[in-house]
Design a protein around this motif. Structure first.
Motif, PDB file in Angstrom:
ATOM      1  N   ALA A 112      34.502  45.199  44.492  1.00 51.56           N
ATOM      2  CA  ALA A 112      33.510  44.204  44.091  1.00 51.56           C
ATOM      3  C   ALA A 112      33.914  43.539  42.782  1.00 51.56           C
ATOM      4  O   ALA A 112      33.667  42.347  42.571  1.00 51.56           O
ATOM      5  N   THR A 113      34.554  44.319  41.904  1.00 53.55           N
ATOM      6  CA  THR A 113      34.988  43.802  40.604  1.00 53.55           C
ATOM      7  C   THR A 113      36.369  44.344  40.276  1.00 53.55           C
ATOM      8  O   THR A 113      36.627  45.530  40.470  1.00 53.55           O
ATOM      9  N   VAL A 148      38.884  44.428  36.955  1.00 54.75           N
ATOM     10  CA  VAL A 148      39.038  44.154  35.524  1.00 54.75           C
ATOM     11  C   VAL A 148      40.508  44.386  35.203  1.00 54.75           C
ATOM     12  O   VAL A 148      41.011  45.498  35.359  1.00 54.75           O
ATOM     13  N   TYR A 177      31.085  49.204  32.268  1.00 56.15           N
ATOM     14  CA  TYR A 177      30.904  49.066  33.717  1.00 56.15           C
ATOM     15  C   TYR A 177      30.266  50.310  34.330  1.00 56.15           C
ATOM     16  O   TYR A 177      29.442  50.204  35.254  1.00 56.15           O
ATOM     17  N   ILE A 231      34.799  49.381  41.556  1.00 56.08           N
ATOM     18  CA  ILE A 231      35.428  48.625  40.477  1.00 56.08           C
ATOM     19  C   ILE A 231      36.845  49.154  40.269  1.00 56.08           C
ATOM     20  O   ILE A 231      37.069  50.365  40.294  1.00 56.08           O
TER      21      ILE A 231
END
Length: 394
Positions: A14-15, A17, A29, A176
């Protein structure tokens, strides 16, 4: 490129970084996902201080954390059970895996089994579907290789039958991915080489895969270029942060690519070698990659020519076949320079290896990966490829 589909579904965390010092954001997060973290790692990462760093970043955001550091080999089913026991006993509601692919794959498995129950092997080939949302999982790689932080697959060895179970379902995708190239600087040359060739294998196989598509190809091509231009550089100069950053990005892109296009024959053959002879995954991939590319060349000359262009430093005008040959020769030279030997040189006893070929062949085919190869081997051809790989000269 062989394609039988025109519609494709893309899966990713979803994410994501990414960047130098991105690790420092883990607390920010994690706070969005839960209140108490289970850190999945290993004794080496602990000794390097990464586990304590993670605790510090979490504490700064008001999160408690406990750790499971039992991942001392490539992931096995007992690690999943042990880690899940810690998760439940401590009441953790978010998982953070810090380490190589073994730590991340273990974290993925625990996240799913914790909410869906059963044995991790139940999920192989979609026999059991993970219908419940997994425990939120933040994956933080410390090597530039497996790409596991960006895939919905986990590979866990069944300790009862010595089979590496390749399990792929959307629920296994980390929530993540935090990719910080600074964490890879501690990787010694041998690990840098093994994980780097692993990443290159992911990029190449996803580009050659029968399931490849435009989205995966863009990522695969970028990953191949980054890895080809930077792998030997970081092997020789481990503190070259620019090259480390390029490798981390290449590994991430390769992971995203093969997660959506699948791997092929190299990985299909590699897993049984790892399960039976405990050769690290990246090393066995490196040992097999040139062997498989030579076998597959006639069915994928155009794709291999694209790879060959990244090795064509002088910009010579070469035919597609010459570029394909250049790709294979260059990969062999790269492996040789970085000390990748064949299976015999690794120390595997010949009689034991040859006796295991029938089982490895069956297990490789059962994994499904060889069926994605541009040239699909027969059982006889697969057995012969194992024999070639044992004595292969780089």
């Amino acid at each position: 490129m062989i394609q039988t589909k025109t519609i494709f579904t893309v899966h990713s965390p979803a994410t994501i970084v990414y960047g130098r010092d991105a690790f420092e954001e883990v607390g920010v997060y994690a706070k969005k996902l839960g209140n108490k973290a289970l850190i999945i790692s290993d004794p080496i990462m602990d000794s390097l201080g990464f586990v304590n760093q993670c605790r510090t970043y979490l504490k700064a955001q008001g999160l408690e954390a406990v750790s499971y550091l039992g991942v001392t080999t490539e992931p096995v089913d007992t690690y999943v059970t042990e880690g899940q026991d810690v998760l439940q006993a401590e009441g953790c509601d978010v998982i953070i895996s810090v380490g190589g692919g073994s730590c991340i794959d273990t974290g993925k498995a625990i996240a799913v089994v914790a909410t869906n129950g059963g044995y991790i092997g139940d999920y192989i080939k979609m026999q059991k579907i993970a219908e419940q949302a997994p425990i939120p999982h933040i994956a933080i790689p410390t090597t530039a290789g497996t790409g596991s932080e960006a895939t919905d697959a986990t590979v866990i060895t069944n300790t009862q039958n010595d089979v590496k179970m390749m399990i792929k379902q959307p629920a296994f995708m980390p929530t993540i991915a935090i990719v910080d190239p600074v964490l890879t600087v501690t990787s010694p040359p041998a690990i840098t080489a093994a994980t780097g060739i692993d990443a290159l294998s992911h990029a190449i196989e996803s580009y050659l895969s029968r399931l490849a598509h435009p989205y995966s190809n863009v990522l695969a091509l970028s990953a191949m270029e980054l890895i080809v231009n930077n792998l030997f550089r970081v092997y020789e100069h481990g503190d070259d942060l620019d090259a480390r950053e390029a490798m981390s990005l290449g590994s991430l892109q390769a992971g995203l690519s093969f997660s959506n296009a699948s791997v092929a024959l190299v990985h299909g053959m590699s897993r049984p070698i790892g399960a039976l002879f405990h050769v690290p995954h990246g090393i066995s991939n490196a040992m097999l990659l040139p062997v498989v590319l030579e076998f597959s060349k006639d069915a994928c000359i155009h794709q291999l020519a694209d790879l060959g262009e990244f090795f064509n430093k002088d910009g010579k005008l070469l035919t597609k076949e010459e570029l394909a040959d250049l790709a294979i020769i260059s990969i062999k030279e790269m492996c040789k320079k970085m000390g990748i030997g064949n299976l015999k040189q690794w120390g595997i006893e010949g009689d034991a290896f040859y006796a295991a070929i029938p089982k490895m062949t069956v297990d490789a085919i059962a994994s499904g990966s060889p069926g994605n190869n541009p040239k699909i081997p027969t059982e006889d051809e697969l057995r012969e490829l194992y024999k070639i790989a044992y004595h292969y000269e780089f």
